[in-house]
Design a protein around this motif. Structure first.
Motif, short mmCIF file in Angstrom:
data_model
loop_
_atom_site.label_atom_id
_atom_site.label_comp_id
_atom_site.label_asym_id
_atom_site.label_seq_id
_atom_site.Cartn_x
_atom_site.Cartn_y
_atom_site.Cartn_z
N VAL A 127 4.90 3.54 3.20
CA VAL A 127 4.03 2.39 3.39
C VAL A 127 3.43 2.61 4.76
O VAL A 127 4.14 2.57 5.77
N GLY A 128 2.15 2.92 4.77
CA GLY A 128 1.54 3.36 6.02
C GLY A 128 2.18 4.67 6.43
O GLY A 128 2.30 5.59 5.64
N THR A 129 2.68 4.72 7.68
CA THR A 129 3.35 5.92 8.15
C THR A 129 4.87 5.81 8.04
O THR A 129 5.58 6.73 8.40
N PHE A 130 5.36 4.69 7.52
CA PHE A 130 6.79 4.42 7.44
C PHE A 130 7.36 4.95 6.13
O PHE A 130 6.92 4.55 5.05
N LEU A 131 8.35 5.85 6.22
CA LEU A 131 9.01 6.38 5.04
C LEU A 131 9.92 5.29 4.47
O LEU A 131 10.79 4.79 5.16
N PRO B 122 0.85 -1.20 0.00
CA PRO B 122 0.00 0.00 0.00
C PRO B 122 0.88 1.25 0.00
O PRO B 122 1.04 1.92 1.02
N LEU B 123 1.45 1.55 -1.15
CA LEU B 123 2.43 2.63 -1.29
C LEU B 123 1.74 3.95 -1.56
O LEU B 123 0.85 4.04 -2.39
N THR B 124 2.20 4.98 -0.85
CA THR B 124 1.75 6.35 -1.09
C THR B 124 2.96 7.18 -1.45
O THR B 124 3.97 7.16 -0.73
#
Length: 169
Positions: A55-59, A5-7
């Motif tokens: 990914v989520g809150t992880f850079l 789930p990449l942002t």
């Protein structure tokens, strides 16, 4: 591309510490001596062309692009492109590259330079700059000095030094 789930979004000031830790893990203290780093030193990256991947809150990745002058004309210096080693091989670097290149093209830029692995960057259209055509302010392997033309034929018009553009100059 990755199934994670990449942002990907513009880098925010709140990302700075995590990005610095990522650069430290990926490149170590030797990064400060590299010519490309020295060219970017003291010059903030262009916020419109600089992105962070989460990914989520992880850079998990970052790409920065800095304005430079190439042969007296405006250009961009891409780098560093960094992906957390635990997330390598999942298309995150490619996604960041494509996003940044698209943004540079949309903003009307015509040339992107970088020092990096020619086989990796060739898939994005980068090619080796003819030796001596553009000159970096320090040592770099000529086989790793690459350019991407965003306007066809612009590279042949650029000759001379690649220099820093200081903010407000």
């Amino acid at each position: 591309m990755t199934s994670l789930p990449l942002t990907i979004r513009h880098e925010l000031p709140a990302d700075a510490a995590a990005i610095e830790r990522l650069h430290e893990r990926a490149f170590g203290p030797g990064r400060f001596a590299r010519t490309a780093f020295r060219l970017r030193e003291g010059v903030p990256p262009d916020p419109a062309l600089t992105f962070a991947a989460h990914v989520g809150t992880f850079l998990v990745g970052s790409i920065r692009v800095t304005p430079v002058a190439a042969g007296g004309h405006a250009a961009l210096m891409l780098g560093p492109l960094t992906v957390d080693p635990a997330f390598e091989g999942r298309g995150i670097g490619a996604a960041l590259m494509n996003r940044s290149i698209e943004a540079a093209r949309a903003d009307g830029h015509d040339l992107i330079l970088l020092v990096g692995d020619a086989p990796y960057y060739a898939r994005f259209g980068f090619r080796v700059i003819p030796p001596g055509q553009l000159v970096l302010p320090g040592p770099a392997d000529p086989a790793r000095f690459l350019a991407l033309e965003l306007a066809e034929g612009v590279l042949v018009e650029r000759r001379g030094a690649v220099t820093t553009i200081k903010p407000g100059a």
